[in-house]
Design an enzyme around this catalytic site. Structure first.
Site, mmCIF file in Angstrom:
data_model
loop_
_atom_site.group_PDB
_atom_site.id
_atom_site.type_symbol
_atom_site.label_atom_id
_atom_site.label_comp_id
_atom_site.label_asym_id
_atom_site.label_seq_id
_atom_site.Cartn_x
_atom_site.Cartn_y
_atom_site.Cartn_z
ATOM 1 N N GLY A 129 -5.047 5.315 3.590
ATOM 2 C CA GLY A 129 -3.941 4.596 3.595
ATOM 3 C C GLY A 129 -3.656 3.912 4.751
ATOM 4 O O GLY A 129 -3.663 2.659 4.908
ATOM 5 N N ILE B 220 0.863 -1.307 0.048
ATOM 6 C CA ILE B 220 0.008 -0.090 -0.086
ATOM 7 C C ILE B 220 0.836 1.263 0.016
ATOM 8 O O ILE B 220 1.804 1.403 0.736
ATOM 9 C CB ILE B 220 -1.036 -0.291 1.165
ATOM 10 C CG1 ILE B 220 -1.624 -1.419 1.393
ATOM 11 C CG2 ILE B 220 -1.822 1.260 1.155
ATOM 12 C CD1 ILE B 220 -2.756 -1.298 2.523
ATOM 13 N N SER C 32 -1.410 8.226 7.054
ATOM 14 C CA SER C 32 -2.553 8.754 7.597
ATOM 15 C C SER C 32 -3.859 8.466 6.767
ATOM 16 O O SER C 32 -3.537 7.856 5.685
ATOM 17 C CB SER C 32 -2.584 10.425 7.741
ATOM 18 O OG SER C 32 -2.447 10.888 6.490
ATOM 19 N N GLY D 129 1.328 5.519 0.406
ATOM 20 C CA GLY D 129 0.552 6.661 1.492
ATOM 21 C C GLY D 129 0.002 6.111 2.718
ATOM 22 O O GLY D 129 -1.459 6.581 2.804
ATOM 23 N N SER E 67 -11.322 9.196 -6.611
ATOM 24 C CA SER E 67 -12.238 10.134 -6.077
ATOM 25 C C SER E 67 -13.336 10.185 -6.772
ATOM 26 O O SER E 67 -13.473 9.959 -7.993
ATOM 27 C CB SER E 67 -11.544 11.467 -5.915
ATOM 28 O OG SER E 67 -12.181 12.352 -5.571
ATOM 29 N N TYR F 115 -6.217 18.807 -9.718
ATOM 30 C CA TYR F 115 -6.435 17.549 -9.052
ATOM 31 C C TYR F 115 -7.495 16.641 -9.648
ATOM 32 O O TYR F 115 -7.272 15.449 -9.965
ATOM 33 C CB TYR F 115 -6.855 17.932 -7.673
ATOM 34 C CG TYR F 115 -7.290 16.707 -6.685
ATOM 35 C CD1 TYR F 115 -6.482 15.930 -6.021
ATOM 36 C CD2 TYR F 115 -8.581 16.198 -6.497
ATOM 37 C CE1 TYR F 115 -6.714 14.661 -5.584
ATOM 38 C CE2 TYR F 115 -9.073 15.282 -5.948
ATOM 39 C CZ TYR F 115 -7.887 14.404 -5.164
ATOM 40 O OH TYR F 115 -8.297 13.195 -4.547
#
Length: 283
Positions: free
Chosen positions: A16, A8, A13, A10, A138, A151
């Protein structure tokens, strides 16, 4: 699942971190990576509280040598890799008149090219194991949002990349899934960069309105928890037939549904799968 190796990105925090702990509780051996291992205290505390052990390693997804080293570490330490969760990313607020092209390239580097680099490096191991790639995108990879030009562009790119890769990867036994959270109660919003470039400009009023709306969406009373997203991640990791696309909450499904009719990606995959698979013989 005790012999399944999951890497995994990231994990210092948020999603992740929660996904690393949840996957370990589900029986995965988790290589939990982060750019700065000195920031691993929160992850170690959460793992200890959950009674699980994680293998915490350094990884900067924007550094080719670091990407190669992380994948090589998994191969040399465990002899295999069964799943990759691309989670590392960074938010960014701004609008193009007030930014440089290099600003946009920087956002793409972390959120898109980091995903591309990790997926490319992991594919030989995943092909050998019949594994899977999960990528945290997202709802901003489906619906463009004000002041999120760079983004959302990066997340749109992730969605297109993974949707295109999925039928090709399936021909060699690798399953590809995109995870689409909506608003999540993490440090992500607090760490978003770029907003200062808008202050004191003709766009400031619009940004203030956007931030007011966003603060309400990310209020803990309205937003999903990282643990809620992690539960969905584990469901996809352990599913015999993982979806090509999954939203992590009802709010995310409603928002993505503004634009998508094919919510789980099944229709697109049914169409494109035939582009790379021979038609069955009529004989």
């Amino acid at each position: 699942m005790t012999e399944s190796i999951l890497l995994i990105t990231g994990t210092s925090s948020g999603i992740g971190l929660a996904s690393a702990v949840a996957a370990a509780r589900a029986g995965f051996t988790v290589v939990a990576t982060m750019r700065d291992p000195d920031r691993s205290d929160a992850l170690r505390t959460a793992a200890s509280a959950a009674g699980v052990t994680l293998d915490i390693q350094p990884l900067d997804v924007t550094d080719p040598a670091s990407v190669a080293a992380a994948v090589d570490y998994a191969a040399s330490t465990y002899g295999r890799l069964d799943a990759l969760l691309n989670n590392a990313g960074a938010g960014h607020l701004g609008t193009i008149e007030l930014e440089s092209v290099d600003d946009v390239r920087g956002v793409m580097e972390v959120n898109f090219f980091g995903v591309v680099a990790m997926t490319r490096a992991a594919m030989p191991l995943l092909r050998a194991s019949g594994g899977r790639v999960l990528t945290v995108s997202s709802v901003g990879g489906v619906v463009g949002q004000p002041f999120n030009e760079a983004y959302c562009a990066a997340k749109f790119a992730v969605e297109g990349f993974m949707e295109s890769l999925a039928p090709v990867a399936a021909t060699v036994g690798v399953r590809v899934s995109v995870i689409e959270p909506g608003a999540v109660t993490t440090e992500f919003v607090a760490n978003v960069g770029g907003r200062r470039s808008v202050e004191g400009t003709p766009y400031a009023g619009a940004l203030d309105a956007y931030l007011e709306r966003t603060a309400a969406a990310f209020d803990p009373a309205n937003a999903q928890t990282p643990e809620g997203v992690a539960d969905v991640v584990v469901e996809v990791l352990t599913s015999a037939n993982p979806p090509a696309r999954v939203q992590t909450s009802e709010a995310a499904r409603r928002f993505a549904g503004v634009k998508l009719a094919d919510l789980d990606g099944a229709h697109v995959q049914a169409v494109t799968r035939h582009w790379v698979s021979p038609e069955p013989s009529s004989a």
